[in-house]
Scaffold this active site. Sequence first.
Site, PDB file in Angstrom:
ATOM      1  N   ASP A   1     -30.490 160.039  35.770  1.00 24.76           N
ATOM      2  CA  ASP A   1     -31.505 159.933  36.820  1.00 24.76           C
ATOM      3  C   ASP A   1     -31.222 160.826  38.021  1.00 24.76           C
ATOM      4  OD1 ASP A   1     -30.264 157.818  39.185  1.00 24.76           O
ATOM      5  OD2 ASP A   1     -29.238 157.990  37.264  1.00 24.76           O
TER       6      ASP A   1
ATOM      7  N   THR B   1     -28.275 154.376  42.325  1.00 26.65           N
ATOM      8  CA  THR B   1     -27.090 154.398  41.478  1.00 26.65           C
ATOM      9  C   THR B   1     -27.224 153.289  40.447  1.00 26.65           C
ATOM     10  OG1 THR B   1     -24.702 153.912  41.432  1.00 26.65           O
ATOM     11  CG2 THR B   1     -25.923 153.047  43.301  1.00 26.65           C
TER      12      THR B   1
ATOM     13  N   THR C   1     -21.625 156.778  40.963  1.00 27.77           N
ATOM     14  CA  THR C   1     -22.486 157.824  41.531  1.00 27.77           C
ATOM     15  C   THR C   1     -22.394 157.721  43.051  1.00 27.77           C
ATOM     16  OG1 THR C   1     -24.025 157.646  39.699  1.00 27.77           O
ATOM     17  CG2 THR C   1     -24.909 158.553  41.731  1.00 27.77           C
TER      18      THR C   1
ATOM     19  N   VAL D   1     -28.522 164.425  30.761  1.00 30.31           N
ATOM     20  CA  VAL D   1     -28.840 164.404  32.186  1.00 30.31           C
ATOM     21  C   VAL D   1     -29.441 163.044  32.502  1.00 30.31           C
ATOM     22  CG1 VAL D   1     -30.225 165.430  34.042  1.00 30.31           C
ATOM     23  CG2 VAL D   1     -29.235 166.890  32.247  1.00 30.31           C
TER      24      VAL D   1
END
Length: 318
Positions: free
Chosen positions: A199, A219, A168, A197
Amino acid sequence: GRMKPVIVVHGGAGRIFKEREEGSRAGVVRAALRGYGILKQGGSSLDAVEEAVRSMEDDPHFNAGCGSVLNEKGEVEMDAIIMDGKNLDSGAVSAVKCIANPIKLARLVMEKTKHMLLTDRGAHLFAQAMGIPETPGEKLITDRSRERWKKNLEPDSNPEEFQKDLGTVGAVAIDSEGNVACATSTGGLSNKLIGRVGDTACIGSGGYADNRSGATSTTGHGESIMKVVLARLILYHMEQGMSPEMAADTALDYMKTRVGGLGGVIVVNSSGEWAARFSTKQMSWATVKDDQLHYGIYAGERHTKSVDEALASESARF
C-alpha cells in the site's frame, strides 16, 4: 501564517517485541521532534514529514531504509510516498534497492519529474541521474532482518506470525501556512515475492494529503489497506464532518469487518486536530502540538512532555 503547526508520526502498527519497545519509542519521539523543529522555524509541512521519515529510515528499529525486512531472495526492496496537500502533487518509488532514504527519492520524483511513481530499475536510474549515492545492499540489512528471513524460510515456519511486527514508518503535518503533507516509507513484508509492492507507494492507500480536509499516513497489512483505499477513506469521512479520531476508527473498523485487515493510522485535519489510532496490538506514535510532545505504543497509553524537556533528554542520550 496563523496556523499552529502540528506533526504526528508513526513507527508501524503490529506487535512490538518487548526488547524493541524502548528503541521504537525513542525513534518516533526523535522523528517528531525533528519534524517539529522545521515547522517551528516556519518550514513547510513537506520538509517536516520528509525529515521525520528520513530520521526513522536511518533508525534500524523500523522496517524502512536501514532495518528493512528481506524479500524471498534475501534482498531489501523498499517503497515510499510523499504528498503535498496544497496541489495534490505526489511522488512515490517502489521496489527500490541500494539507497539509504527512499523518501528523499520520492520527493525528487514529485519535484523533478512529471510522474508520480517510479519503480525498480527506472527508480534506480533516476536516483543515479539525481546524484543520490548508492548504498551497498548489505549496509541496509540488519542481523535481525536476516535472522527473521532465515526463520521464515524453514519449512514449518509461518511468515504470517512475523508479519505482525511490521514497522512501516510515516508522518503527517500541518504548517503555519495551513498546508498539510504526508510521507510513508517501508521495507514491506518479510519474505515477500520479488517485485511485491504494497500500500505504501499507492496514493490513497499508504497516504493522502489534501488541504481541504487533512492528511493521513497508514501502516498495517498492505493488501488489506489497498482493498479499502484506507488513507482516502479516512479523509472522505472527515469531509463528511467526522473528527480525525472518529474518521480513523470508522475506517479501521470497516477494514477489519470487510476484509479482516488490521492496521494503524495517523491523521491531522485542516484545523490542526490530530489522531493516532490502530486496530493492531500496538503502534508506536508521537505528536507535537503547542510545544507539547505526546507519545505511546499501547492502546490508551499517552505520555506527555514539554518539547524543551524532551529535547534536553534527547541531547543527553547522544
